[in-house]
Design a protein around this motif. Sequence first.
Motif, PDB file in Angstrom:
ATOM      1  N   GLY A 100       7.300   6.095  -1.439  1.00  0.00           N
ATOM      2  CA  GLY A 100       6.607   4.822  -1.506  1.00  0.00           C
ATOM      3  C   GLY A 100       7.369   3.689  -0.858  1.00  0.00           C
ATOM      4  O   GLY A 100       7.067   2.524  -1.089  1.00  0.00           O
ATOM      5  N   GLN A 101       8.345   4.038  -0.028  1.00  0.00           N
ATOM      6  CA  GLN A 101       9.129   2.987   0.629  1.00  0.00           C
ATOM      7  C   GLN A 101       9.581   3.423   2.014  1.00  0.00           C
ATOM      8  O   GLN A 101       9.452   4.587   2.389  1.00  0.00           O
ATOM      9  CB  GLN A 101      10.322   2.612  -0.232  1.00  0.00           C
ATOM     10  CG  GLN A 101      11.278   3.749  -0.512  1.00  0.00           C
ATOM     11  CD  GLN A 101      12.410   3.320  -1.420  1.00  0.00           C
ATOM     12  OE1 GLN A 101      12.918   2.214  -1.296  1.00  0.00           O
ATOM     13  NE2 GLN A 101      12.798   4.176  -2.327  1.00  0.00           N
ATOM     14  N   ASP A 102      10.131   2.470   2.737  1.00  0.00           N
ATOM     15  CA  ASP A 102      10.666   2.715   4.071  1.00  0.00           C
ATOM     16  C   ASP A 102      12.081   3.257   3.922  1.00  0.00           C
ATOM     17  O   ASP A 102      12.964   2.576   3.400  1.00  0.00           O
ATOM     18  CB  ASP A 102      10.675   1.412   4.875  1.00  0.00           C
ATOM     19  CG  ASP A 102      11.141   1.590   6.300  1.00  0.00           C
ATOM     20  OD1 ASP A 102      11.493   2.725   6.696  1.00  0.00           O
ATOM     21  OD2 ASP A 102      11.167   0.593   7.031  1.00  0.00           O
ATOM     22  N   GLY A 153       7.868  12.340  -6.541  1.00  0.00           N
ATOM     23  CA  GLY A 153       8.168  11.184  -5.707  1.00  0.00           C
ATOM     24  C   GLY A 153       9.644  10.894  -5.516  1.00  0.00           C
ATOM     25  O   GLY A 153      10.004   9.799  -5.096  1.00  0.00           O
ATOM     26  N   LYS A 154      10.496  11.878  -5.778  1.00  0.00           N
ATOM     27  CA  LYS A 154      11.937  11.661  -5.607  1.00  0.00           C
ATOM     28  C   LYS A 154      12.553  12.833  -4.848  1.00  0.00           C
ATOM     29  O   LYS A 154      12.225  13.984  -5.082  1.00  0.00           O
ATOM     30  CB  LYS A 154      12.607  11.516  -6.965  1.00  0.00           C
ATOM     31  CG  LYS A 154      14.059  11.131  -6.840  1.00  0.00           C
ATOM     32  CD  LYS A 154      14.682  10.812  -8.171  1.00  0.00           C
ATOM     33  CE  LYS A 154      16.119  10.387  -7.920  1.00  0.00           C
ATOM     34  NZ  LYS A 154      16.941  10.434  -9.071  1.00  0.00           N
ATOM     35  N   HIS A 155      13.453  12.502  -3.935  1.00  0.00           N
ATOM     36  CA  HIS A 155      14.206  13.498  -3.174  1.00  0.00           C
ATOM     37  C   HIS A 155      15.667  13.067  -3.211  1.00  0.00           C
ATOM     38  O   HIS A 155      16.053  12.099  -2.555  1.00  0.00           O
ATOM     39  CB  HIS A 155      13.690  13.562  -1.741  1.00  0.00           C
ATOM     40  CG  HIS A 155      14.479  14.451  -0.836  1.00  0.00           C
ATOM     41  ND1 HIS A 155      14.562  15.806  -1.023  1.00  0.00           N
ATOM     42  CD2 HIS A 155      15.214  14.169   0.269  1.00  0.00           C
ATOM     43  CE1 HIS A 155      15.322  16.323  -0.055  1.00  0.00           C
ATOM     44  NE2 HIS A 155      15.729  15.346   0.727  1.00  0.00           N
ATOM     45  N   TYR A 156      16.445  13.756  -4.026  1.00  0.00           N
ATOM     46  CA  TYR A 156      17.825  13.352  -4.309  1.00  0.00           C
ATOM     47  C   TYR A 156      17.815  11.901  -4.787  1.00  0.00           C
ATOM     48  O   TYR A 156      17.134  11.595  -5.745  1.00  0.00           O
ATOM     49  CB  TYR A 156      18.737  13.603  -3.113  1.00  0.00           C
ATOM     50  CG  TYR A 156      18.855  15.076  -2.802  1.00  0.00           C
ATOM     51  CD1 TYR A 156      19.682  15.903  -3.557  1.00  0.00           C
ATOM     52  CD2 TYR A 156      18.106  15.663  -1.782  1.00  0.00           C
ATOM     53  CE1 TYR A 156      19.766  17.271  -3.295  1.00  0.00           C
ATOM     54  CE2 TYR A 156      18.195  17.023  -1.517  1.00  0.00           C
ATOM     55  CZ  TYR A 156      19.030  17.818  -2.277  1.00  0.00           C
ATOM     56  OH  TYR A 156      19.098  19.158  -2.029  1.00  0.00           O
ATOM     57  N   GLN A 167       0.837  -1.207   0.000  1.00  0.00           N
ATOM     58  CA  GLN A 167       0.000   0.000   0.000  1.00  0.00           C
ATOM     59  C   GLN A 167       0.869   1.254   0.000  1.00  0.00           C
ATOM     60  O   GLN A 167       0.563   2.231  -0.688  1.00  0.00           O
ATOM     61  CB  GLN A 167      -0.924   0.007   1.217  1.00  0.00           C
ATOM     62  CG  GLN A 167      -2.038  -1.013   1.131  1.00  0.00           C
ATOM     63  CD  GLN A 167      -2.844  -1.086   2.407  1.00  0.00           C
ATOM     64  OE1 GLN A 167      -2.294  -1.313   3.483  1.00  0.00           O
ATOM     65  NE2 GLN A 167      -4.146  -0.883   2.291  1.00  0.00           N
ATOM     66  N   LEU A 168       1.932   1.237   0.764  1.00  0.00           N
ATOM     67  CA  LEU A 168       2.879   2.356   0.783  1.00  0.00           C
ATOM     68  C   LEU A 168       3.510   2.541  -0.594  1.00  0.00           C
ATOM     69  O   LEU A 168       3.638   3.660  -1.086  1.00  0.00           O
ATOM     70  CB  LEU A 168       3.966   2.111   1.833  1.00  0.00           C
ATOM     71  CG  LEU A 168       5.130   3.096   1.881  1.00  0.00           C
ATOM     72  CD1 LEU A 168       4.650   4.505   2.226  1.00  0.00           C
ATOM     73  CD2 LEU A 168       6.179   2.621   2.881  1.00  0.00           C
ATOM     74  N   ALA A 169       3.867   1.446  -1.239  1.00  0.00           N
ATOM     75  CA  ALA A 169       4.535   1.504  -2.540  1.00  0.00           C
ATOM     76  C   ALA A 169       3.695   2.206  -3.600  1.00  0.00           C
ATOM     77  O   ALA A 169       4.235   2.822  -4.520  1.00  0.00           O
ATOM     78  CB  ALA A 169       4.905   0.093  -3.001  1.00  0.00           C
ATOM     79  N   LEU A 170       2.376   2.144  -3.479  1.00  0.00           N
ATOM     80  CA  LEU A 170       1.498   2.815  -4.445  1.00  0.00           C
ATOM     81  C   LEU A 170       1.509   4.332  -4.288  1.00  0.00           C
ATOM     82  O   LEU A 170       1.123   5.051  -5.200  1.00  0.00           O
ATOM     83  CB  LEU A 170       0.068   2.302  -4.307  1.00  0.00           C
ATOM     84  CG  LEU A 170      -0.171   0.867  -4.753  1.00  0.00           C
ATOM     85  CD1 LEU A 170      -1.599   0.453  -4.407  1.00  0.00           C
ATOM     86  CD2 LEU A 170       0.095   0.710  -6.234  1.00  0.00           C
ATOM     87  N   ARG A 171       1.942   4.810  -3.130  1.00  0.00           N
ATOM     88  CA  ARG A 171       1.985   6.263  -2.880  1.00  0.00           C
ATOM     89  C   ARG A 171       3.388   6.778  -3.182  1.00  0.00           C
ATOM     90  O   ARG A 171       4.056   7.385  -2.370  1.00  0.00           O
ATOM     91  CB  ARG A 171       1.621   6.556  -1.424  1.00  0.00           C
ATOM     92  CG  ARG A 171       0.132   6.653  -1.163  1.00  0.00           C
ATOM     93  CD  ARG A 171      -0.563   5.368  -1.358  1.00  0.00           C
ATOM     94  NE  ARG A 171      -1.991   5.469  -0.998  1.00  0.00           N
ATOM     95  CZ  ARG A 171      -2.735   4.428  -0.798  1.00  0.00           C
ATOM     96  NH1 ARG A 171      -2.246   3.214  -0.895  1.00  0.00           N
ATOM     97  NH2 ARG A 171      -4.004   4.564  -0.509  1.00  0.00           N
ATOM     98  N   ASN A 172       3.829   6.556  -4.402  1.00  0.00           N
ATOM     99  CA  ASN A 172       5.199   6.886  -4.803  1.00  0.00           C
ATOM    100  C   ASN A 172       5.294   8.142  -5.669  1.00  0.00           C
ATOM    101  O   ASN A 172       6.340   8.469  -6.197  1.00  0.00           O
ATOM    102  CB  ASN A 172       5.822   5.700  -5.554  1.00  0.00           C
ATOM    103  CG  ASN A 172       5.033   5.329  -6.789  1.00  0.00           C
ATOM    104  OD1 ASN A 172       4.205   6.084  -7.284  1.00  0.00           O
ATOM    105  ND2 ASN A 172       5.278   4.132  -7.287  1.00  0.00           N
ATOM    106  N   GLY A 173       4.160   8.838  -5.839  1.00  0.00           N
ATOM    107  CA  GLY A 173       4.152  10.041  -6.659  1.00  0.00           C
ATOM    108  C   GLY A 173       3.942   9.762  -8.138  1.00  0.00           C
ATOM    109  O   GLY A 173       3.865  10.685  -8.936  1.00  0.00           O
ATOM    110  N   GLN A 174       3.831   8.508  -8.507  1.00  0.00           N
ATOM    111  CA  GLN A 174       3.628   8.112  -9.900  1.00  0.00           C
ATOM    112  C   GLN A 174       2.287   7.396 -10.080  1.00  0.00           C
ATOM    113  O   GLN A 174       1.538   7.712 -10.984  1.00  0.00           O
ATOM    114  CB  GLN A 174       4.752   7.173 -10.359  1.00  0.00           C
ATOM    115  CG  GLN A 174       6.159   7.693 -10.128  1.00  0.00           C
ATOM    116  CD  GLN A 174       6.471   8.917 -10.949  1.00  0.00           C
ATOM    117  OE1 GLN A 174       6.217   8.939 -12.142  1.00  0.00           O
ATOM    118  NE2 GLN A 174       7.014   9.941 -10.313  1.00  0.00           N
TER     119      GLN A 174
END
Length: 78
Positions: free
Chosen positions: A51-53, A43-46, A11-18
């Motif tokens: 969507g992940q731990d 969904g990216k910071h550096y 479920q977290l993986a789906l909230r990846n900004g994509q």
Amino acid sequence: MEILPVYSKSQLALRNGQDKPEVWIAYKGVIYDVSLSRLWRNGKHYEHWAGQDLTPELGDAPHDDWVFQNLDVIGKLG
């Protein structure tokens, strides 16, 4: 004390900004919403992806746990 919903890693993986408009990350078992942060565009910071731990990756970051104190808590990682 507020009871937080529990979300799975999938479920977290789906909230990846994509895949969905939400951008979530997890740290130390807590899920945070970074959707409104300009630092998490797409969904990216550096080199970190949403969507992940991110607990294992924080050791390489130039900051510490304090960066999470102003983020909205969404739930717990189950």
